[in-house]
Write a protein that holds these residues in place. Structure first.
Motif, PDB file in Angstrom:
ATOM      1  N   HIS A 135      36.583 -32.013  -7.973  1.00  0.00           N
ATOM      2  CA  HIS A 135      35.403 -31.160  -7.791  1.00  0.00           C
ATOM      3  C   HIS A 135      34.576 -31.532  -6.552  1.00  0.00           C
ATOM      4  N   LEU A 154      34.949 -22.210  -4.558  1.00  0.00           N
ATOM      5  CA  LEU A 154      34.307 -22.791  -5.735  1.00  0.00           C
ATOM      6  C   LEU A 154      34.527 -21.904  -6.951  1.00  0.00           C
ATOM      7  N   GLY A 163      28.707 -25.793 -11.117  1.00  0.00           N
ATOM      8  CA  GLY A 163      29.329 -24.880 -10.168  1.00  0.00           C
ATOM      9  C   GLY A 163      28.732 -23.491 -10.240  1.00  0.00           C
TER      10      GLY A 163
END
Length: 410
Positions: free
Chosen positions: A335, A351, A398
């Motif tokens: 990530h 993303l 996110g």
């Protein structure tokens, strides 16, 4: 030590070797790629950085590898380094797979939604300019959010004042300066103006979350599905909607935490299997090859296609004793690199695709988190709960960077 941390450690060893005159390299790499060892390799990770540096350094690759091996062996967290083949560095980390998994999960839970944030771009001012278009302004807003997560200070301008509906419904800032006349096609900063393919119809009827996802999930050069027969899929609460899969996976992790609390146990990072013998290392899919090229990762890692994959315990099977959460672990470890790549390429779609991959990789774990029937909560249940919480944390963080809500109930 995560793959990102190991990459930085190897790069630090390269820089020290150059600074101390052991390697004569004019241009240092910005990043070093680490990956699972290929055939004939060993250890936890391997890198071909010695092969990449051999020609500019004017030394044989095995000699460069041996030089770096000596330095890496003095680094905390590394237990062994072996040179194989034409000059691969094979690195073994301290602790077993379960210890590395526990460290990763603890790192995520400690950082919370800010996991993956860094100060890599600290002190840098990045000027962004968008065309006077809903998608361009939403894209610029998302890029600015990710840039801030990496320490940069973005400055936003637009070819015209944002429309009131864009501010009220799409959540874009209301104070974006409009110091460039619309239609000039030039920006004020170092970045080229953001001009994604415009949405074919007004996205605001979808509402903030669905509209932003519909505008950001496709790559900027792809046409978003808004206003056509597929527009309503962004609001559908079913498996074919990637946004639903991401938000549902997050909501499931929060529900599991509530249910576990009712059963009297809490998350605790550790082994996912009762015996601790599952293949849980955060490894990727392909071997590392000595092909020449850039030392920086171009993609976003092992991102699964958006597809229509079901968010159900079918497919790969639940993580039970002897199960395998390898894909999920790798995605969580990756990530920080995805955020860095998203910032570098000004591409929030990277993303978004990563979040879909995390949600789909998380699905097989969920049915095995809580004990069944008369089963008592075990250390494995607590570890699975911690991993699920970590995945939910990454999903929430996110989505926040994309300007989308992550509800606890769905």
């Amino acid at each position: 030590m995560t793959p990102v941390e190991l990459s930085r450690t190897v790069l630090h060893a390269v820089r020290r070797a150059v600074d101390e005159g052991e390697l004569a390299v004019a241009v240092l790499p910005e990043r070093v790629v680490v990956a699972p060892p290929g055939p004939g390799g060993c250890g936890d990770y391997a890198t071909n950085v010695a092969l990449q540096l051999a020609r500019p350094a004017g030394q044989p690759a095995p000699a460069v590898a041996e030089l770096l091996r000596t330095r890496l062996l003095r680094t905390d967290g590394i237990s062994d380094v072996v040179v194989t083949g034409p000059g691969f560095l094979n690195i073994s980390l301290d602790g077993g797979a379960d210890a590395r998994l526990a460290r990763l999960v603890r790192d995520i839970l400690r950082a919370g939604p800010r996991y993956g944030h860094s100060d890599t771009l600290a002190g840098q001012t990045v000027e962004l300019h968008a065309a006077h278009d809903a998608r361009a302004v939403v894209l610029m807003d998302a890029v600015a959010r990710v840039l801030r997560s990496q320490g940069a200070r973005p400055r936003l301008t637009c070819a015209g004042p944002p429309e009131d509906a864009w501010v009220r419904i799409l959540g874009v800032p209301s104070d974006i300066p409009s110091d460039i006349p619309a239609g000039t096609g030039t920006g004020t900063g170092t970045d080229a103006p953001l001009r994604p393919v415009p949405a074919p119809a007004d996205p605001t009827p979808l509402g903030r979350d669905a509209a932003r996802w519909a505008l950001l999930h496709p790559a900027p050069h792809d046409r978003p599905h808004i206003g056509d027969s597929r527009s309503e899929q962004h609001l559908a609460q079913r498996e074919t909607n990637p946004l639903f899969r991401v938000r549902y996976a997050h909501a499931r992790t929060r529900a599991l935490l509530r249910n576990a609390a009712d059963l009297g146990f809490t998350p605790e990072p550790g082994s996912l299997t009762p015996e601790g013998d599952g293949p849980l290392t955060p490894e990727g899919d392909g071997p590392l090859t000595p092909e020449p090229g850039s030392l920086t990762p171009e993609g976003d890692g092992p991102l699964t296609p958006e597809g229509d994959g079901p968010l159900t315990p079918e497919g790969d099977g639940a993580v039970t004793a002897g199960g395998d959460a390898q894909g999920l672990i790798q995605l969580l470890a990756d990530h920080p690199r995805v955020l860095a790549a998203t910032a570098a390429h000004r591409a929030p779609d990277r993303l978004a695709r990563h979040l879909v991959a995390v949600a789909d990789a998380l699905a097989p774990l969920l049915p095995s988190v809580l004990p069944l029937g008369d089963e008592k909560p075990s250390a494995a249940h607590r570890a699975r709960l911690a991993l699920a919480e970590a995945a939910g944390t990454v999903l929430a963080g996110g989505l926040s960077l994309l300007g989308i809500d992550a509800p606890e109930h769905l």
